[in-house]
Motif scaffolding. Structure first.
Motif, PDB file in Angstrom:
ATOM      1  N   GLY A 258       0.796  -1.220   0.021  1.00 20.80           N
ATOM      2  CA  GLY A 258       0.115  -0.033   0.022  1.00 20.80           C
ATOM      3  C   GLY A 258       1.107   1.018   0.133  1.00 20.80           C
ATOM      4  N   VAL A 259       1.872   1.285   0.796  1.00 19.36           N
ATOM      5  CA  VAL A 259       2.923   2.382   1.001  1.00 19.36           C
ATOM      6  C   VAL A 259       4.292   2.021   0.826  1.00 19.36           C
ATOM      7  CG1 VAL A 259       3.732   4.481   2.377  1.00 19.36           C
ATOM      8  CG2 VAL A 259       1.362   3.646   2.316  1.00 19.36           C
ATOM      9  N   ALA A 260       4.965   2.350  -0.192  1.00 14.98           N
ATOM     10  CA  ALA A 260       6.455   1.861  -0.443  1.00 14.98           C
ATOM     11  C   ALA A 260       7.334   2.749   0.024  1.00 14.98           C
ATOM     12  CB  ALA A 260       6.409   1.618  -1.869  1.00 14.98           C
ATOM     13  N   PHE A 261       8.072   2.492   1.071  1.00 11.70           N
ATOM     14  CA  PHE A 261       8.982   3.822   1.621  1.00 11.70           C
ATOM     15  C   PHE A 261      10.465   3.586   0.792  1.00 11.70           C
ATOM     16  CE2 PHE A 261       5.855   2.723   4.999  1.00 11.70           C
ATOM     17  CZ  PHE A 261       5.666   4.199   5.274  1.00 11.70           C
ATOM     18  N   ASP A 262      11.123   4.782   0.723  1.00 10.04           N
ATOM     19  CA  ASP A 262      12.453   4.880   0.286  1.00 10.04           C
ATOM     20  C   ASP A 262      13.365   5.704   1.448  1.00 10.04           C
ATOM     21  OD1 ASP A 262      15.026   5.749  -0.607  1.00 10.04           O
ATOM     22  OD2 ASP A 262      14.309   5.743  -2.544  1.00 10.04           O
ATOM     23  N   ASP A 263      13.849   4.438   2.217  1.00 10.95           N
ATOM     24  CA  ASP A 263      14.519   4.784   3.486  1.00 10.95           C
ATOM     25  C   ASP A 263      15.704   5.876   3.394  1.00 10.95           C
ATOM     26  OD1 ASP A 263      12.858   3.310   4.626  1.00 10.95           O
ATOM     27  OD2 ASP A 263      14.145   1.604   5.229  1.00 10.95           O
ATOM     28  N   ALA A 264      16.301   5.735   2.198  1.00 11.20           N
ATOM     29  CA  ALA A 264      17.724   6.635   1.908  1.00 11.20           C
ATOM     30  C   ALA A 264      17.271   8.106   1.682  1.00 11.20           C
ATOM     31  CB  ALA A 264      18.233   5.881   0.796  1.00 11.20           C
ATOM     32  N   LEU A 265      16.172   8.321   0.964  1.00  8.52           N
ATOM     33  CA  LEU A 265      15.409   9.532   0.731  1.00  8.52           C
ATOM     34  C   LEU A 265      14.483  10.130   1.838  1.00  8.52           C
ATOM     35  CD1 LEU A 265      15.053   9.202  -3.048  1.00  8.52           C
ATOM     36  CD2 LEU A 265      16.864  10.188  -1.823  1.00  8.52           C
ATOM     37  N   GLY A 266      13.964   9.226   2.481  1.00  7.07           N
ATOM     38  CA  GLY A 266      12.731   9.553   3.394  1.00  7.07           C
ATOM     39  C   GLY A 266      11.465   9.888   2.658  1.00  7.07           C
ATOM     40  N   THR A 267      11.213   9.452   1.363  1.00  9.04           N
ATOM     41  CA  THR A 267      10.265   9.507   0.630  1.00  9.04           C
ATOM     42  C   THR A 267       9.172   8.318   0.855  1.00  9.04           C
ATOM     43  OG1 THR A 267      11.016   8.845  -1.294  1.00  9.04           O
ATOM     44  CG2 THR A 267      11.058  11.357  -0.968  1.00  9.04           C
ATOM     45  N   TYR A 268       7.937   8.512   0.500  1.00  8.97           N
ATOM     46  CA  TYR A 268       7.062   7.353   0.220  1.00  8.97           C
ATOM     47  C   TYR A 268       6.246   7.312  -1.028  1.00  8.97           C
ATOM     48  CZ  TYR A 268       2.792  10.070   1.135  1.00  8.97           C
ATOM     49  OH  TYR A 268       1.923  10.824   0.990  1.00  8.97           O
TER      50      TYR A 268
END
Length: 309
Positions: free
Chosen positions: A163-173
């Protein structure tokens, strides 16, 4: 019977720690889900990483903006359902940890100024920011997660797209499942999700204490001579503007009186009229939102944006 009860009780923290439905333990054994607590895992990332030059903060409305559009050494530190009070506490915790950046860009939107929800698992500040007992904090996460929350995360693992995909390196979703739906038929998606969808209810719109908290946040940052703070009003979809009514104009006036000339008003930016630029009437798509950063970079009040590239 007693042995079974004890075994059942002991299994609760083991399951909660292993599945980590709120993604607070940080082991990464199970993919993040929509219930992830961004406040906790972003704080952990920021204190473990070399200090960034720029932090972008705000709510989920700005959480889709690629921070690299502002600076190569930038991070999107926004989090779901952010309030001015939560933002201030997080910044104070980062300051105490020596991780307050020299540049801060704070996105404001109407949903930051509604009556806050109770501090449920997904929206609980780390103890370094809240001041609560660390022991009580971790105890609650070991024992308090409901079976439904744990099961929901495990069920989501079976989906092709979270449902929600996170990009930990950038802090985005990203709202990955919505993106899959859009790819199948963009015209049908836009009609269903943006043009014809009911407007989400906004409880206690223009919550006065949150405006007072914004004033506290701005004053605190003004006292930090080493920090250059810029503020902007994020785009508001035209249907949402109509639903919010005259309160939106009041919010603009009030935030301008608190922030002053540093406030960049993008609430009626061109993308607010482009239905294709939105997941729904509250959240922009990442491509549209990141394009918004170009508007910030062109502003004379954010002349440094992109200088490092």
């Amino acid at each position: 019977m007693v042995g079974g009860a004890i075994a059942g009780l002991l299994s609760v923290p083991v399951i909660n720690a292993a599945v980590d439905p709120y993604d607070v333990f940080g082991h990464g054994l199970v993919r993040k889900s929509a219930t992830a607590n961004e406040r906790v895992f972003k704080y952990r990332h920021l204190v473990r990483t070399e200090k960034y030059e720029t932090l972008l903060m705000g709510s989920s409305v700005v959480g889709v903006i690629d921070p690299r559009s502002l600076s190569d050494r930038a991070y999107n530190a926004s989090f779901f359902s952010a309030t001015p009070a939560d933002t201030l506490k997080m910044l104070q915790a980062l300051d105490a940890a020596g991780r307050l950046p020299p540049r801060l860009v704070l996105g404001l939107d109407p949903f930051m100024f509604t009556e806050p929800k109770p501090g449920v698992g997904q929206m609980r500040l780390p103890p370094q920011a809240s001041g609560e007992s660390a022991w009580a904090f971790w105890r609650d996460y070991l024992f308090a997660a409901s079976a439904g929350t744990v099961l929901g995360k495990l069920v989501e693992l079976r989906e092709a797209a979270p449902g929600v995909a996170f990009d930990d390196a950038l802090g985005t979703y990203r709202l990955a499942r919505f993106e899959v739906e859009r790819q199948r038929d963009e015209q049908a998606y836009v009609q269903k999700r943006v043009r014809a969808a009911p407007i989400p209810r906004t409880e206690a719109w223009l919550y006065e204490p949150s405006l007072e908290d914004l004033d506290d946040l701005v004053r605190w940052l003004d006292d930090r001579a080493s920090v250059e703070a810029t503020y902007f009003l994020a785009p508001v979809h035209r249907r949402m503007r109509d639903a919010l009514g005259p309160g939106l104009a009041t919010l603009k006036d009030r935030t301008a009186s608190i922030v002053g000339e540093r406030l960049i008003d993008l609430s009626e930016a061109p993308i607010s009229e482009d239905d294709r630029a939105w997941y729904e009437t509250k959240h922009m798509t990442p491509s549209a939102a990141t394009g918004l950063a170009a508007d910030l970079a062109r502003s004379k009040r954010l002349a440094w944006a992109g200088d490092e590239r």
